[in-house]
Design an enzyme around this catalytic site. Structure first.
Site, PDB file in Angstrom:
ATOM      1  N   GLY A   1      -9.051  -2.205   3.542  1.00 51.18           N
ATOM      2  CA  GLY A   1      -9.685  -1.147   4.493  1.00 51.18           C
ATOM      3  C   GLY A   1     -10.156  -1.994   5.642  1.00 51.18           C
ATOM      4  O   GLY A   1      -9.946  -3.342   5.714  1.00 51.18           O
TER       5      GLY A   1
ATOM      6  N   HIS B   1      -8.431  -8.367  -0.356  1.00 49.82           N
ATOM      7  CA  HIS B   1      -8.229  -8.729   1.167  1.00 49.82           C
ATOM      8  C   HIS B   1      -8.969  -9.769   1.788  1.00 49.82           C
ATOM      9  O   HIS B   1     -10.164  -9.636   1.564  1.00 49.82           O
ATOM     10  CB  HIS B   1      -8.038  -7.586   2.043  1.00 49.82           C
ATOM     11  CG  HIS B   1      -6.674  -6.744   1.739  1.00 49.82           C
ATOM     12  ND1 HIS B   1      -6.540  -6.075   0.618  1.00 49.82           N
ATOM     13  CD2 HIS B   1      -5.578  -6.446   2.451  1.00 49.82           C
ATOM     14  CE1 HIS B   1      -5.508  -5.388   0.556  1.00 49.82           C
ATOM     15  NE2 HIS B   1      -4.915  -5.755   1.830  1.00 49.82           N
TER      16      HIS B   1
ATOM     17  N   THR C   1      -3.052   1.993  -4.205  1.00 48.22           N
ATOM     18  CA  THR C   1      -3.424   3.223  -3.626  1.00 48.22           C
ATOM     19  C   THR C   1      -4.941   3.647  -3.954  1.00 48.22           C
ATOM     20  O   THR C   1      -5.555   3.108  -4.915  1.00 48.22           O
ATOM     21  CB  THR C   1      -2.668   4.099  -3.891  1.00 48.22           C
ATOM     22  OG1 THR C   1      -2.964   5.402  -3.004  1.00 48.22           O
ATOM     23  CG2 THR C   1      -3.000   4.830  -5.225  1.00 48.22           C
TER      24      THR C   1
ATOM     25  N   HIS D   1       0.811  -1.276   0.039  1.00 49.13           N
ATOM     26  CA  HIS D   1       0.110   0.059   0.191  1.00 49.13           C
ATOM     27  C   HIS D   1       0.896   1.395   0.093  1.00 49.13           C
ATOM     28  O   HIS D   1       1.567   1.407   1.056  1.00 49.13           O
ATOM     29  CB  HIS D   1      -0.919   0.076   1.218  1.00 49.13           C
ATOM     30  CG  HIS D   1      -1.998  -0.922   1.222  1.00 49.13           C
ATOM     31  ND1 HIS D   1      -3.115  -1.033   0.908  1.00 49.13           N
ATOM     32  CD2 HIS D   1      -1.573  -2.450   1.831  1.00 49.13           C
ATOM     33  CE1 HIS D   1      -3.811  -2.381   1.117  1.00 49.13           C
ATOM     34  NE2 HIS D   1      -2.867  -3.104   1.603  1.00 49.13           N
TER      35      HIS D   1
ATOM     36  N   ASP E   1       3.182  -5.412   2.285  1.00 43.62           N
ATOM     37  CA  ASP E   1       1.878  -4.672   2.906  1.00 43.62           C
ATOM     38  C   ASP E   1       2.054  -3.297   3.296  1.00 43.62           C
ATOM     39  O   ASP E   1       1.787  -2.497   2.462  1.00 43.62           O
ATOM     40  CB  ASP E   1       1.510  -5.640   4.353  1.00 43.62           C
ATOM     41  CG  ASP E   1      -0.115  -5.521   4.198  1.00 43.62           C
ATOM     42  OD1 ASP E   1      -0.670  -5.052   3.290  1.00 43.62           O
ATOM     43  OD2 ASP E   1      -0.645  -5.951   5.306  1.00 43.62           O
ATOM     44  N   ASP E   2       2.814  -2.977   4.229  1.00 44.22           N
ATOM     45  CA  ASP E   2       2.998  -1.631   4.588  1.00 44.22           C
ATOM     46  C   ASP E   2       4.379  -1.556   5.358  1.00 44.22           C
ATOM     47  O   ASP E   2       4.733  -1.413   6.412  1.00 44.22           O
ATOM     48  CB  ASP E   2       1.922  -1.259   5.712  1.00 44.22           C
ATOM     49  CG  ASP E   2       0.631  -1.280   5.319  1.00 44.22           C
ATOM     50  OD1 ASP E   2       0.342  -0.387   4.543  1.00 44.22           O
ATOM     51  OD2 ASP E   2      -0.162  -2.160   5.739  1.00 44.22           O
TER      52      ASP E   2
ATOM     53  N   ASN F   1       0.539   4.233   0.607  1.00 37.81           N
ATOM     54  CA  ASN F   1       0.384   5.328   1.873  1.00 37.81           C
ATOM     55  C   ASN F   1       1.265   4.530   2.919  1.00 37.81           C
ATOM     56  O   ASN F   1       1.386   5.274   4.021  1.00 37.81           O
ATOM     57  CB  ASN F   1      -0.841   5.723   2.249  1.00 37.81           C
ATOM     58  CG  ASN F   1      -1.447   6.797   1.361  1.00 37.81           C
ATOM     59  OD1 ASN F   1      -1.146   7.743   1.443  1.00 37.81           O
ATOM     60  ND2 ASN F   1      -2.303   6.473   0.195  1.00 37.81           N
TER      61      ASN F   1
ATOM     62  N   GLU G   1      -9.207 -11.508   7.199  1.00 36.12           N
ATOM     63  CA  GLU G   1      -8.310 -10.640   8.008  1.00 36.12           C
ATOM     64  C   GLU G   1      -8.723 -10.650   9.532  1.00 36.12           C
ATOM     65  O   GLU G   1      -8.175 -10.486  10.543  1.00 36.12           O
ATOM     66  CB  GLU G   1      -8.139  -9.356   7.525  1.00 36.12           C
ATOM     67  CG  GLU G   1      -7.793  -9.248   6.501  1.00 36.12           C
ATOM     68  CD  GLU G   1      -7.744  -7.950   5.737  1.00 36.12           C
ATOM     69  OE1 GLU G   1      -6.790  -6.890   6.006  1.00 36.12           O
ATOM     70  OE2 GLU G   1      -8.629  -7.320   5.430  1.00 36.12           O
TER      71      GLU G   1
ATOM     72  N   ASP H   1     -11.930   1.238  -1.007  1.00 38.78           N
ATOM     73  CA  ASP H   1     -11.977   1.072   0.338  1.00 38.78           C
ATOM     74  C   ASP H   1     -13.653   0.309   0.763  1.00 38.78           C
ATOM     75  O   ASP H   1     -14.397   0.677   0.272  1.00 38.78           O
ATOM     76  CB  ASP H   1     -11.952   2.407   1.236  1.00 38.78           C
ATOM     77  CG  ASP H   1     -11.615   2.105   2.558  1.00 38.78           C
ATOM     78  OD1 ASP H   1     -10.515   2.044   2.962  1.00 38.78           O
ATOM     79  OD2 ASP H   1     -12.826   1.959   3.359  1.00 38.78           O
TER      80      ASP H   1
END
Ligand SMILES: [Zn+2]
Length: 338
Positions: free
Chosen positions: A169, A196, A101, A19, A277-278, A21, A199, A140
């Site tokens: 999200g 996704h 994104t 992602h 992932d992040d 961000n 989760e 999202d």
């Protein structure tokens, strides 16, 4: 051990679940939020991921993620984040990356979401000779069907560099059924999809897993929580999985990586890819994620090479498969690996 670590750093790598961000460097985040009133926000970002169940960990994670998102307020910011993210991947020998994104506008719509997408794509283009990067547009879970449809339109408009659609999200918001028409349209125009899945361990989430597997996206992200039946279906359907070790460990609250579902799917020769992932939030790099997997599950260099080679088959931009495989073959020949 050092030798294996170096091997994981030097092997040409493919990143398929990042992602944009969430990739922000913490030093950049600090610069972008420079007023003293932002101290509270720094404190939130610095907060340790809490112990406890998956729900509280996920809540903490999304609080941090929205903070990172909030520090981007104009096109220069997003250009800078894209530029730095690509630099970081290049320095980790990533040769192909799919960044994702959610398109957004700035200044109450005066700067349109299409400008946001264009700013990222232009920056990616500047780096094309150093890293091949493509964009996935995220929808999202909290968005309306109309907003999701706008994202699909943007994906169509920039089809040359936008290679797929993602659903992400807060997984507490169960919205796949509601948003499915957009994903059906994506299929009709041959746009790849990644969703996704699994989760949270609750029943509602497990029920939604069935709807997502029924739809059969091109790839699935995480798949942390699932029933035996769902596991069998994904294995049978051979839907490639994007696994993100550090991120999965945090949200699943696992004591160590040996309990991660990589093992199960790898043993079944299931199509897999290891991702970050992040990286900004998780303080990780793709090479270290791969190293941890290789170390924990005792993969040899040859097995890692073969693993990376099979990953190239699941990239969304099919025109670049040969590029990735040639880079890998050159790497192995240079080192006289096998
Ligand atoms: Zn993700």
């Amino acid at each position: 051990m050092d030798d294996l670590n170096r091997f994981c750093e030097s092997i040409p790598k493919i990143e398929l679940h990042a992602h944009l961000n969430g990739c922000i460097r913490s030093s950049t985040f600090r610069q972008l939020l420079s007023s003293p009133t932002d101290q509270m926000r720094f404190d939130t970002l610095d907060k340790e991921f809490p112990m406890g169940d998956t729900h509280s960990r996920m809540a903490n994670f999304f609080e941090k993620f929205s903070l990172l998102r909030s520090c981007i307020t104009n096109l220069d910011d997003i250009r800078r984040i894209t530029h730095e993210t690509l630099e970081d991947f290049i320095s980790d020998n990533v040769i192909y990356a799919e960044l994702r994104t959610r398109p957004r506008s700035f200044q109450n719509g005066a700067i349109a979401a299409s400008s946001y997408v264009e700013a990222i794509l232009e920056t990616m283009q500047e780096y094309e000779d150093k890293i091949c990067s493509r964009l996935i547009l995220s929808i999202d879970r909290t968005q309306t069907l109309e907003q999701a449809m706008e994202t699909l339109k943007l994906a169509e408009k920039y089809r040359a560099q936008v290679v797929g659609l993602d659903l992400s999200g807060d997984p507490n918001v169960k919205s796949f059924e509601r948003l499915r028409p957009v994903f059906d349209l994506a299929k009709q125009i041959n746009l790849s999809t990644t969703i996704h899945i699994g989760e949270l361990p609750d029943e509602e989430c497990l029920n939604e897993n069935n709807l997502i597997i029924d739809y059969k996206p091109t790839r699935l992200g995480h798949f942390n929580f699932r029933t035996d039946d769902q596991e069998q279906r994904v294995l049978k359907e051979q839907i490639p999985l994007e696994l993100c070790p550090t991120s999965n460990l945090l949200t699943m609250n696992l004591s160590d990586l040996s309990k991660h579902h990589f093992d199960l799917f790898y043993k079944n020769k299931h199509p897999l890819t290891i991702c970050t992932d992040d990286s900004g939030l998780m303080y990780c790099r793709l090479s270290s994620e791969i190293f941890q997997i290789v170390q924990t599950f005792r993969l040899t260099k040859k097995e890692l090479y073969e693993f990376m080679f099979q990953t190239s088959n699941f990239i969304f931009d099919k025109n670049m498969i040969e590029f990735c495989q040639t880079k890998l073959k050159n790497f192995s020949e240079q080192l006289n690996l096998f």
